[in-house]
Design an enzyme around this catalytic site. Structure first.
Site, PDB file in Angstrom:
ATOM      1  CB  ILE A  10      -5.590   7.015 -21.544  1.00  0.00           C
ATOM      2  CG1 ILE A  10      -4.600   8.143 -21.871  1.00  0.00           C
ATOM      3  CG2 ILE A  10      -7.042   7.432 -21.842  1.00  0.00           C
ATOM      4  CD1 ILE A  10      -4.443   8.428 -23.332  1.00  0.00           C
ATOM      5  CB  THR A  11      -9.189   8.420 -17.540  1.00  0.00           C
ATOM      6  OG1 THR A  11      -9.544   7.062 -17.225  1.00  0.00           O
ATOM      7  CG2 THR A  11      -9.840   8.820 -18.850  1.00  0.00           C
ATOM      8  N   GLY A  12      -6.307   7.260 -15.971  1.00  0.00           N
ATOM      9  CA  GLY A  12      -5.744   7.015 -14.645  1.00  0.00           C
ATOM     10  C   GLY A  12      -4.434   7.753 -14.440  1.00  0.00           C
ATOM     11  CG  ASP A  14       0.733   4.336 -13.560  1.00  0.00           C
ATOM     12  OD1 ASP A  14       0.814   5.204 -12.673  1.00  0.00           O
ATOM     13  OD2 ASP A  14       1.118   3.152 -13.397  1.00  0.00           O
ATOM     14  CG  LEU A  79      -1.330   1.714 -18.523  1.00  0.00           C
ATOM     15  CD1 LEU A  79      -0.953   3.179 -18.346  1.00  0.00           C
ATOM     16  CD2 LEU A  79      -0.196   0.820 -18.071  1.00  0.00           C
ATOM     17  CB  ALA A  80      -7.865  -0.820 -18.268  1.00  0.00           C
ATOM     18  CB  SER A 124       0.772  -5.135  -9.123  1.00  0.00           C
ATOM     19  OG  SER A 124       0.802  -4.754  -7.772  1.00  0.00           O
ATOM     20  CD  GLU A 126      -0.987  -5.558  -2.884  1.00  0.00           C
ATOM     21  OE1 GLU A 126      -1.826  -6.418  -2.637  1.00  0.00           O
ATOM     22  OE2 GLU A 126      -0.349  -4.957  -2.011  1.00  0.00           O
ATOM     23  CE1 TYR A 148      -4.813  -4.127  -8.717  1.00  0.00           C
ATOM     24  CE2 TYR A 148      -3.038  -4.731  -7.219  1.00  0.00           C
ATOM     25  CZ  TYR A 148      -3.480  -4.061  -8.347  1.00  0.00           C
ATOM     26  OH  TYR A 148      -2.590  -3.329  -9.108  1.00  0.00           O
ATOM     27  CG  HIS A 178       4.128   3.732  -9.836  1.00  0.00           C
ATOM     28  ND1 HIS A 178       4.154   2.362  -9.880  1.00  0.00           N
ATOM     29  CD2 HIS A 178       3.221   4.112 -10.769  1.00  0.00           C
ATOM     30  CE1 HIS A 178       3.318   1.924 -10.796  1.00  0.00           C
ATOM     31  NE2 HIS A 178       2.724   2.983 -11.349  1.00  0.00           N
ATOM     32  NE  ARG A 183      -1.141   5.789  -6.053  1.00  0.00           N
ATOM     33  CZ  ARG A 183      -1.288   4.515  -6.379  1.00  0.00           C
ATOM     34  NH1 ARG A 183      -2.142   4.154  -7.322  1.00  0.00           N
ATOM     35  NH2 ARG A 183      -0.567   3.587  -5.783  1.00  0.00           N
TER      36      ARG A 183
END
Ligand code: NAP
Ligand code: G4F
Length: 323
Positions: A10-12, A14, A79-80, A124, A126, A148, A178, A183
């Site tokens: 949540i701290t990121g 997204d 999301l982590a 992702s 990626e 990754y 995104h 960011r």
């Protein structure tokens, strides 16, 4: 009763936009945050009083079982991640533990506490890496090009596996790049918008970058979190590509950014080998037809609008800091 959702990460970037969206939709939002010696809640400071922040770590399954037991969310958004591709070469094992095995830990914590919980996995583009077809869609084979990307392929398939093994409502969003003013500073678009702002304000003269020829499908994070939420509102769990369908090179992104500030890119950009990668993803462009048709998702922000917004935001930010 309001619906309850838990967000890891949540701290990121997204996490902050998703938390805003869920609050606006009337949810009670539980944010799992890992311990650190200093608090890093800048992205959620403006909504912190509306959130329930609880300690937990994607590396520690017991911590997540405790959070799930205590707070009983109906939806979990995972999301982590160790999300910076370049770092995944210097910290490949950590990247695997967090970005790959972390997904098994949270899925297993859900299976053990309440398998009815709906689950979103942050997959992702990626994973497509050395692309096997263009544009890339849900059926395109994966060929990851970084530790990754490899970790995300694992996270993707374990999500599919828990869906098929335990009939869990587990969906995976294959999101293309995104961005936003929130960011992290090391990612290319924000590095450019922040670097351009510093040059504009006379704080720097040059911007050191790596491969200018790589192409990405860049969208706006605020648009992409709508797709995450919509996936969990469907009767059936599925996987979806989320992308704009446009691709642009790093060079084009730089040109838009420098142009916005009234500067000449050629006067300031310096190629620096330290930012080249051991293996590159040359081209990404997604086909989001399925997301459009099944969950009604549309992107609203243009490429130029996104880059210009980020440059403007960084000029405002730095100007306010130097005043
Ligand atoms: P981000 O800004 O780097 O945020 C990552 C989040 O993960 C942060 O909140 C971070 O916490 C948290 N985290 C890292 N290690 C953790 C751990 N051991 N336990 C608990 N939390 C941990 O990433 P983002 O751009 O918001 O992306 C969100 C997710 O989408 C990631 O999984 C990313 O890989 C994926 N994704 C992103 C994009 C994109 O273009 N942004 C595209 C496709 C997929 P701290 O704040 O404490 O570091
Ligand atoms: O902004 P980037 O670091 O993002 P990258 O590697 O595409 O990964 C991002 O998007 C993925 C989705 O496709 C996410 F899963 C992942 O978590 C992350 O959010 O680099 C974009 C491109 C690369 O080709 C890189 O080689 O920009 C090129 N680049 C050129 N110079 C640079 C630089 N990237 C960075 N970070 N820094 C440079 O100086």
């Amino acid at each position: 009763m309001p619906r309850r959702a838990m967000i890891t990460g949540i701290t990121g970037q997204d996490g902050s936009y998703l938390a805003e969206l869920l609050l606006a939709n009337g949810y009670e939002v539980i944010g799992m945050v890992r311990r650190s010696s200093t608090v890093n809640f800048e992205r959620i400071a403006h909504i912190q009083d509306q959130l329930t922040l609880v300690p937990g770590d994607i590396l520690d399954e017991v911590s997540m079982i405790q959070v799930l037991r205590e707070h009983r969310p109906q939806e979990v958004y995972n999301l982590a991640a160790q999300s910076f591709v370049q770092t995944s070469w210097s910290q490949p094992v950590l990247t695997g533990e967090v970005t790959a095995m972390g997904v098994t830990r949270i899925l297993d914590a859900i299976r053990l506490t309440d398998p009815e919980i709906r689950f979103y996995q942050a997959s992702s583009s990626e994973m497509f890496g050395k692309v096997q077809e263009t544009p890339q869609l849900e059926s395109t084979p994966f060929y990851p090009r970084s530790p990754y990307g490899v970790a995300k392929v694992y996270g993707h398939w374990i999500t599919v596996n828990y869906r098929e093994s335990y009939h869990m409502h587990a969906s995976s969003g294959i999101l293309f790049n995104h961005e936003s003013p929130r960011r992290g500073l090391e990612f290319l678009p924000r590095k450019v918008s922040h670097g351009v702002a510093r040059i504009k304000l006379g704080l720097d003269k040059e911007l050191r970058l790596g491969n200018l020829d790589a192409k990405r499908d860049w969208g706006y994070a605020g648009d992409y979190v709508r797709a995450m939420w919509a996936m969990l509102q469907q009767d059936e769990p599925q996987d979806y590509v989320v992308a704009t369908g446009e691709t642009h090179s790093v060079r084009e992104l730089c040109e838009v950014a420098f142009d916005r500030a009234g500067l000449e890119m050629a006067d300031h950009v310096v190629i620096d080998e330290q930012f080249l990668r051991p293996a590159e993803v040359d081209l990404l462009v997604g086909d989001a037809t399925k997301a459009r048709e099944k969950i009604g998702w549309e992107t609203e922000m243009s490429f130029e609008g996104l880059v210009q917004m980020m440059v403007d935001a960084d000029i405002d930010l730095l100007a306010s800091q130097t005043r």
